[in-house]
Design a protein around this motif. Structure first.
Motif, short mmCIF file in Angstrom:
data_model
loop_
_atom_site.label_atom_id
_atom_site.label_comp_id
_atom_site.label_asym_id
_atom_site.label_seq_id
_atom_site.Cartn_x
_atom_site.Cartn_y
_atom_site.Cartn_z
N VAL A 204 0.84 -1.19 0.00
CA VAL A 204 0.00 0.00 0.00
C VAL A 204 0.88 1.24 0.00
O VAL A 204 1.80 1.36 0.82
CB VAL A 204 -0.93 0.01 1.23
CG1 VAL A 204 -1.73 1.31 1.28
CG2 VAL A 204 -1.88 -1.19 1.18
N VAL A 205 0.60 2.15 -0.91
CA VAL A 205 1.30 3.43 -1.00
C VAL A 205 0.34 4.52 -0.55
O VAL A 205 -0.83 4.55 -0.96
CB VAL A 205 1.78 3.69 -2.44
CG1 VAL A 205 2.17 5.14 -2.62
CG2 VAL A 205 2.95 2.78 -2.77
N ALA A 244 3.15 -1.08 4.03
CA ALA A 244 2.76 0.29 3.68
C ALA A 244 3.99 1.18 3.49
O ALA A 244 4.97 1.07 4.22
CB ALA A 244 1.85 0.87 4.75
N TYR A 245 3.88 2.09 2.52
CA TYR A 245 4.95 3.03 2.20
C TYR A 245 4.36 4.43 2.13
O TYR A 245 3.40 4.68 1.40
CB TYR A 245 5.61 2.69 0.86
CG TYR A 245 6.08 1.26 0.75
CD1 TYR A 245 7.35 0.90 1.15
CD2 TYR A 245 5.22 0.28 0.26
CE1 TYR A 245 7.79 -0.41 1.06
CE2 TYR A 245 5.65 -1.04 0.16
CZ TYR A 245 6.93 -1.38 0.56
OH TYR A 245 7.33 -2.68 0.48
N ARG A 246 4.94 5.36 2.88
CA ARG A 246 4.50 6.75 2.83
C ARG A 246 5.32 7.50 1.80
O ARG A 246 6.53 7.65 1.93
CB ARG A 246 4.66 7.41 4.21
CG ARG A 246 4.33 8.89 4.21
CD ARG A 246 4.61 9.54 5.55
NE ARG A 246 4.44 10.99 5.46
CZ ARG A 246 5.41 11.84 5.16
NH1 ARG A 246 6.66 11.39 4.95
NH2 ARG A 246 5.17 13.13 5.07
N ILE A 247 4.66 7.97 0.76
CA ILE A 247 5.34 8.76 -0.26
C ILE A 247 5.52 10.20 0.20
O ILE A 247 6.50 10.85 -0.10
CB ILE A 247 4.55 8.73 -1.59
CG1 ILE A 247 4.45 7.29 -2.08
CG2 ILE A 247 5.23 9.60 -2.64
CD1 ILE A 247 5.78 6.59 -2.25
N GLY A 248 4.55 10.68 0.97
CA GLY A 248 4.66 12.04 1.49
C GLY A 248 3.69 12.98 0.81
O GLY A 248 2.56 12.61 0.49
N ILE A 271 -3.29 2.12 -3.79
CA ILE A 271 -2.84 3.48 -3.51
C ILE A 271 -3.93 4.16 -2.69
O ILE A 271 -5.12 4.09 -3.04
CB ILE A 271 -2.57 4.26 -4.81
CG1 ILE A 271 -1.42 3.62 -5.59
CG2 ILE A 271 -2.24 5.72 -4.50
CD1 ILE A 271 -1.19 4.23 -6.96
N ILE A 272 -3.51 4.80 -1.62
CA ILE A 272 -4.44 5.58 -0.79
C ILE A 272 -4.01 7.03 -0.86
O ILE A 272 -2.85 7.36 -0.58
CB ILE A 272 -4.43 5.11 0.67
CG1 ILE A 272 -4.91 3.65 0.76
CG2 ILE A 272 -5.33 5.99 1.53
CD1 ILE A 272 -4.84 3.07 2.17
N THR A 273 -4.94 7.90 -1.24
CA THR A 273 -4.66 9.34 -1.24
C THR A 273 -5.52 10.00 -0.17
O THR A 273 -6.56 9.49 0.23
CB THR A 273 -4.96 9.99 -2.60
OG1 THR A 273 -6.38 10.01 -2.82
CG2 THR A 273 -4.27 9.22 -3.72
#
Length: 436
Positions: A204-205, A244-248, A271-273
Motif C-alpha cells: 500500500v502506497v 505500507a509506504y509513505r510517499i509524502g 494506492i491511498i490518497t
C-alpha cells in the motif's frame, strides 16, 4: 423549509454507505497466491488448506526423561502414592529391579529392542525401544546406572508419545483463509512442511495532496497545514496487515500528481490518497483522477451518507489498473474513511475473512445526538461488563473526531435514521482492537 428539513433532503441525495461499500468490494479480487518459505509465511493468509504430509510425532518416542520399560515387568512395583524407604521393604511394597542395558538420547537412531527384565535410560524425545510401552520418571527410581530399582508402576502408556498421536498424516492443519501465526509456523515445520501457499500482504502506497501541506515538526499556521494524514494512514495500513509506504506530500500540480500516482503503480497493490476529494477551487486530485483518459484509469467520487467525511473516491490508476482509494483531507474524516473503506479493501486483497472489524451490541452510557440521514461513526470507549455484555462511553466526535480517536478502542455506529440515541439503549460498536 426548515434547516432540519433541508439537511434531511440533502442527506437523501447521498448514497447509503452499505450500498457504496458493496459496489466497491464487488470490483476487487484477492491478490494471486505465492509459494513462500515457511520463515516468511507469518502474517500472511493461507491460499488453500494445508495438510500434514507426515505424522507428528514421526516415530514412537519418550515424552520425559526416565527409563523405557515393559509395563508387564513393572506390575508388581509399589503403587503410586506409596513411599517405601530404599533398602527397607519389610511390611511394605517392594520395588522392581531392572537391568539398564543402554542409554538413548534424542539423537539416537539405531533401532533397539527390550527383553524381559531390562530397560533403557532415555531422554525426552529419544526413540522408544521396540517393545517398550511405558517410561518411568527418574524420580520414581533410585537412579542407578547398571540396575535400577523402580518404586512405583506408572499406567501403561505413561511417558510415551506414539507416532501420529498429535497430528496424523493427511490431517488438515489449517484451512484456506487462515492467518498464519507463529504457533502455526511451528506446527507446519513439525509436520515436515517447508513452504506454504499464501495470499501476500498487500503493498500500500500512501500519498497526501495539497499545496497547503507541510511536513511534521512544525505547527500549522495560516496558509500551511501539517501533514498528519499520510503518517496516520500509513500506520493504519500497517495495522491492517499491509506493507505500507509513505510517499509524502504531492502539490496540486495536475501533471505532477498524475505522474507520481502512475509511477507508484509499479510498486503498489493499492494506492491511498488523502485530500482533494471535494469540489472547491483547490481540490485538484478530484479533477485529475475523475478525467477519463484511455489507458490511465479513472476514479469515481461519490457523496456517501457518512459522518464524518461524506465524499469518497474509488477507481484505478495507470495501465496496470491499480486500485486507488481517495479519502478526505480532514484528519478525523480520513481515519474514519480508512476504517469504513480502505481497511476492508486491504483485507479483501489479502484474502482475509471477514473484511470488516468485529462488532458487538453495547449498553450506551450517555445520550448522544446524530445528524439525520447519515451513518455516523463516533469514537468511543468500550468495556466488558462483569456479568457479561458490553458498555460504551461516547467520546469526542464531529469536529473533534481526531482527538476522540486517539482515546478510542471502538467506534459507536449510529444509523441513518438515528437522530438521538438515549442513555441505556443498545447500540452497535465496532471494536478497534489495535491488532489484525
Amino acid at each position: 423549509m426548515t434547516a432540519t428539513a433541508d439537511a434531511e433532503a440533502a442527506a437523501n441525495e447521498l448514497m447509503p454507505l452499505a450500498e457504496y461499500l458493496g459496489s466497491v468490494l464487488r470490483r476487487l479480487r484477492a491478490l494471486p497466491s505465492l509459494d513462500l518459505d515457511l520463515t516468511q509465511a507469518h502474517g500472511n493468509t493461507l491460499a488453500g488448506d494445508v495438510l500434514a504430509p507426515h505424522p507428528y510425532p514421526a516415530f514412537d518416542q519418550a515424552a520425559i526423561d526416565g527409563y523405557a520399560a515393559r509395563w508387564e515387568d513393572l506390575a508388581s512395583a509399589g503403587r503410586v502414592g506409596s513411599h517405601p524407604s530404599f533398602g527397607k521393604h519389610e511390611g511394605g511394597p517392594r520395588p522392581v529391579r531392572l537391568n539398564v542395558v543402554g542409554d538413548l538420547g534424542a539423537a539416537s537412531w539405531r533401532p533397539v529392542r527390550l527383553t524381559p527384565g531390562t530397560c533403557f535410560s532415555v531422554a525426552a524425545g529419544a526413540p522408544l525401544p521396540i517393545g517398550a510401552d511405558v517410561v518411568v520418571p527418574v524420580h520414581w527410581t533410585d537412579q542407578a546406572m547398571a540396575a535400577v530399582e523402580i518404586l512405583h508402576a506408572p499406567k501403561r502408556g505413561s511417558g510415551v508419545r506414539r507416532a501420529g498421536e498429535e497430528l496424523a498424516a493427511g490431517q488438515v492443519l489449517a484451512g484456506a483463509g487462515t492467518y498464519v501465526t507463529p504457533a502455526m509456523v511451528a506446527t507446519f515445520a513439525a509436520a515436515g512442511i517447508g513452504h506454504v501457499m499464501v495470499r501476500p500482504s498487500p503493498r500500500v502506497v500512501v500519498v497526501a495532496t495539497g499545496d497547503e501541506l507541510v511536513d511534521v515538526g512544525r505547527p500549522s499556521q495560516p496558509g500551511q497545514v501539517v501533514d498528519a494524514n499520510s503518517h496516520a494512514l500509513t500506520a493504519a495500513a500497517v495495522e491492517a496487515g499491509a506493507l505500507a509506504y509513505r510517499i509524502g506530500i504531492c502539490d496540486d500540480d495536475p501533471e505532477g500528481l498524475r505522474g507520481l500516482l502512475e509511477d507508484q503503480t509499479l510498486r503498489a497493490d493499492l494506492i491511498i490518497t488523502t485530500g482533494g476529494t471535494g469540489t472547491g477551487p483547490g481540490d485538484m486530485l478530484r479533477r485529475v483522477l475523475s478525467r477519463r483518459d484511455p489507458g490511465r484509469g479513472v476514479v469515481e467520487f461519490t457523496d456517501v451518507a457518512l459522518c464524518p467525511g461524506a465524499t469518497l473516491g474509488f477507481g484505478t490508476v495507470g495501465g496496470e489498473e491499480v486500485p486507488v482509494v481517495c479519502l478526505p483531507g480532514e484528519p478525523g474524516a480520513a481515519l474514519i474513511g480508512f476504517e469504513v473503506l480502505a481497511r476492508p479493501v486491504i483485507q479483501l486483497l489479502a484474502g482475509n475473512e471477514p473484511v470488516f472489524r468485529h462488532s458487538v451490541k453495547a449498553h450506551l452510557l450517555e445520550t448522544v445526538s446524530s445528524p439525520g440521514g447519515l451513518r455516523e461513526f463516533r469514537p468511543a470507549h468500550v468495556a466488558e461488563r462483569r456479568g457479561g455484555g458490553y458498555t460504551v462511553q461516547p467520546l469526542a466526535g464531529g469536529p473533534y473526531t481526531l482527538s476522540g480517536l486517539a482515546e478510542a478502542n471502538g467506534l459507536l455506529v449510529l444509523g441513518e435514521r438515528v437522530t438521538t440515541a438515549a442513555a441505556g439503549s443498545t447500540v452497535d460498536v465496532l471494536l478497534l482492537d489495535r491488532r489484525r
